[in-house]
Scaffold this motif. Structure first.
Motif, mmCIF file in Angstrom:
data_model
loop_
_atom_site.group_PDB
_atom_site.id
_atom_site.type_symbol
_atom_site.label_atom_id
_atom_site.label_comp_id
_atom_site.label_asym_id
_atom_site.label_seq_id
_atom_site.Cartn_x
_atom_site.Cartn_y
_atom_site.Cartn_z
ATOM 1 N N SER A 127 -24.103 -66.366 -28.986
ATOM 2 C CA SER A 127 -24.132 -67.759 -29.421
ATOM 3 C C SER A 127 -22.941 -68.475 -28.791
ATOM 4 O O SER A 127 -22.011 -67.833 -28.288
ATOM 5 N N CYS A 148 -26.263 -66.943 -22.485
ATOM 6 C CA CYS A 148 -26.293 -66.982 -23.954
ATOM 7 C C CYS A 148 -27.685 -66.611 -24.450
ATOM 8 O O CYS A 148 -28.674 -67.253 -24.094
ATOM 9 N N GLY A 150 -28.598 -66.551 -27.710
ATOM 10 C CA GLY A 150 -28.951 -67.174 -28.986
ATOM 11 C C GLY A 150 -28.693 -68.668 -29.006
ATOM 12 O O GLY A 150 -28.817 -69.356 -27.998
ATOM 13 N N GLU A 151 -28.313 -69.166 -30.166
ATOM 14 C CA GLU A 151 -28.179 -70.601 -30.400
ATOM 15 C C GLU A 151 -26.905 -71.174 -29.791
ATOM 16 O O GLU A 151 -25.852 -70.548 -29.785
ATOM 17 N N ALA A 190 -16.929 -69.852 -32.801
ATOM 18 C CA ALA A 190 -18.010 -69.314 -31.965
ATOM 19 C C ALA A 190 -17.467 -68.281 -30.974
ATOM 20 O O ALA A 190 -16.285 -68.317 -30.610
#
Length: 279
Positions: A127, A148, A150-151, A190
């Protein structure tokens, strides 16, 4: 393309304003290292209105151009072809001029971001967070599409910017969620934080850096370090800076324009560091 050291070829960076550009320092360092003594690299103040005229005046001695704001989108209809990478974000920062005059546009910012991260051991993240929603943020999304899984949360200041970032996410195949800038401190937790905002914008976030930060990619290089980058580094986090990006994208430009591979990354970085230290 076969390049001889005795060939007199020209390249330059165009934009407005352009006096601050480090591109001449980086490209000239590469030419010296590669033994291209007859090659020159200059800077020209060119805005959107004068771009077509400048391109129309290029002679056979020209090998390529680097483009900065506000020309990255304006140049597209003036080219014969653009790469898929450039088309994905509707931005060209590199023009290669062939011997027959054909002009091809590319975007080396995106692979430059990926290369800068990989140099620091960041091959993949699950992420990420993006601070900002301008042109550099869309390039950041394109780079994150490659690493990346994911989100990606984009922290923005307006509903219009939020909608724009979601559209870019859909276009680039990135799962983008948007959040208000007032919650930007949350971004700092993050695994990878990409700061794409102008100088001073993230200064207030420095006090919110967590005890064990992961990786910050701050695209600024002057002034450097930013307050956020300095606090991040002091807290033990990994920091990738704007000079890293600038050098890696310039390496790709040199390789495309000269045909010489690999371009001298270390020599170009040292030249950039000396130039910044002298400012």
């Amino acid at each position: 393309m076969t390049v001889r050291a005795t060939d007199a070829r020209r390249a330059a960076v165009l934009g407005s304003p352009i006096a601050h550009s480090l591109s001449p320092v980086l490209h000239r360092a590469a030419y010296r290292e590669l033994g291209l003594g007859a090659w020159t690299y200059d800077r020209f103040e060119v805005d959107e209105e004068s771009l077509a005229g400048f391109l129309g005046g290029l002679g056979p001695e020209w090998a390529g151009l680097s483009l900065t704001m506000p020309l990255k989108r304006a140049v597209i209809p003036l080219l014969d072809e653009i790469s898929g990478t450039a088309a994905s974000v509707e931005a060209v920062n590199t023009v290669v001029v062939a011997e027959d005059g054909r002009r091809t546009g590319d975007n080396t910012d995106i692979p430059g971001m990926v290369a800068a991260l990989r140099e620091r051991g960041i091959e993949q993240v699950d992420s990420a967070a993006v601070l900002g929603a301008g042109a550099t943020a869309s390039s950041a999304l394109a780079a994150l599409a490659r690493i990346c899984t994911g989100e990606v949360v984009a922290y923005v200041r307006s509903a219009e910017r939020a909608a724009e970032m979601r559209r870019w996410g859909e276009r680039l195949g990135v799962d983008v969620r948007t959040a208000d800038w007032t919650d930007a401190a949350e971004a700092l937790r993050a695994p990878l934080v990409v700061a794409t905002t102008p100088a001073g914008t993230t200064d207030a976030l420095a006090v919110a850096v967590p005890e064990r930060p992961a990786t910050l990619f701050d695209v600024l290089y002057d002034p450097w370090p930013t307050r956020l980058a300095a606090r991040w580094s002091a807290s033990g986090g990994a920091v990738v800076g704007g000079l890293d990006l600038l050098v890696h994208q310039a390496v790709l430009q040199v390789e495309q324009m000269t045909g010489c591979r690999p371009a001298p990354l270390d020599a170009m970085r040292r030249a950039g560091e000396r130039a910044l230290a002298a400012r």
